[in-house]
Scaffold this motif. Sequence first.
Motif, PDB file in Angstrom:
ATOM      1  N   THR A   1      -3.121   0.770  -3.699  1.00  0.00           N
ATOM      2  CA  THR A   1      -2.538  -0.562  -3.544  1.00  0.00           C
ATOM      3  C   THR A   1      -2.003  -1.060  -4.880  1.00  0.00           C
ATOM      4  O   THR A   1      -2.570  -0.759  -5.937  1.00  0.00           O
TER       5      THR A   1
ATOM      6  N   LEU B   1      -7.530   4.407  -0.698  1.00  0.00           N
ATOM      7  CA  LEU B   1      -6.389   3.520  -0.483  1.00  0.00           C
ATOM      8  C   LEU B   1      -5.724   3.206  -1.822  1.00  0.00           C
ATOM      9  O   LEU B   1      -6.391   2.881  -2.800  1.00  0.00           O
TER      10      LEU B   1
ATOM     11  N   HIS C   1       0.842  -1.198   0.000  1.00  0.00           N
ATOM     12  CA  HIS C   1       0.000   0.000   0.000  1.00  0.00           C
ATOM     13  C   HIS C   1       0.878   1.249   0.000  1.00  0.00           C
ATOM     14  O   HIS C   1       1.758   1.399   0.846  1.00  0.00           O
TER      15      HIS C   1
END
Length: 477
Positions: free
Chosen positions: A238, A236, A169
Amino acid sequence: MENPGFEMQEDGALSFSSKEAQAKTNKCSPYLQEKQNSSSLLKIFLVCLLASVITTLVGVLVLALVYSGQRSPKKEVEIITVKETVEKTTKTVEKTTDIQFQFLNHLTKSKVFEFQGGAIQWARYRKNAKDYSSDEEMKFGASINNQQSKMTVGTLQIKSKGLRVPHWHFNANEQGFLLQGSAWIGVIDEGANTVVTYNVTAGQVIFFPRNTLHWLKSVGNEDCLFLLFFSTHDELQTLDVDDVFFSTPEDIAARSLKPQGGVEFIRTFKRPKEDQAINLPSNLVELIQSASYVQSPADHVWKYFYDLKGSKEFKFPGGIIQWARYRKGGIGLNKNESIFSESINEHADTLTLGTLRIYTNGLRQPHFHFNAHEMGYVITGCAKIGIIGTGPSTDFNIGVGDVFFFPIGTQHYIKSICDEDLFMILAFSTGDQLETLDMDDYFHATADHILAQLFLKKQEEFKKIPRFNDDQAVNLP
């Protein structure tokens, strides 16, 4: 020779001389006088007619207003009152709904992202409003983003033998709590100098620092279910290893890995049509000959692992709290727990995790946190939550699978209202020591004469608020 019969006017028109004009006027005067008399009579008649019409209209209008005044106002007032009441009620309901979902997300009802080897559900912020599956989700996402909570939460289900493929991440640390099953974890740090692998079971905590490559594989007979917290309130970011590999030019990959057969070997890899984020090939048995791997030494494992269910229980009259947190100087922690404590503290923007069990009718009394936002997930039971902040206060019920959010500094309470115990996992947006103040503590700490002046009550009245030997953070009636 001048002709007096024609004179040019300023506009160029011809006119008669004054004498001729007078003669014509005298000749025509009987007709003009008769016409003028008739015209005067007609004007008088029209004026009288107009006056009578106006008088009639005014009379009709007055009667209409009088009749309307006697019969209509009450009904009109009733209609307006009902309309205003409906509008006011609607606005109140909408306002209440808006407030509630700033702090509540029904995670189990959110969109399920399905993969071959499992599924993911999110309570998170999305830049594009169309990416939310409901208005309630959007309100929660906007709330945690506006408050800069540094927290996102999701559930990760991995089928037996399934794999959350190696990934990392960009913008968040990851801390998880295993709700069900057992898993094998792998972590690769900077330079791949150390590869840490370990097993986790239900009730234990995992930790992956930002940009640390890691994987999670379900190794039991039942599915794994993780509750994962990420230290970001933004989307997020990733990257999975397979996506990186297939995005790398073949010759570059061949130069990097230097396999037998060179670039031709690289070309034997075929990208599947389905997203492999959670992977479970149908021919897994044929692909793997040996799944053995050496378990890493404890001092390496505990940097990324914490046995929360086996940690010290902090018991209160109304419940129990257990912590996976940083403690200055490792106070109250054993050697392995101290390793984890230092690990989360040395990385920026990590989280503090804990479980809270509240007995039936127990209360986590009103309190607030100086240095952290709080986010929680209900594992069993149900509760009533109340929140008081700078905006309108609100309260609502929560049940299994619900996520709740308390912004930093907001006073809040949690009351267990089911026949079974309320059990929750809590996350706080700090890797430092959590700072909290309970209502009974700040009442007892405030001088009674200050309280008397504040609440307009006699000073001796505040002696009725007792002090207890046992901490009342989680109490019973």
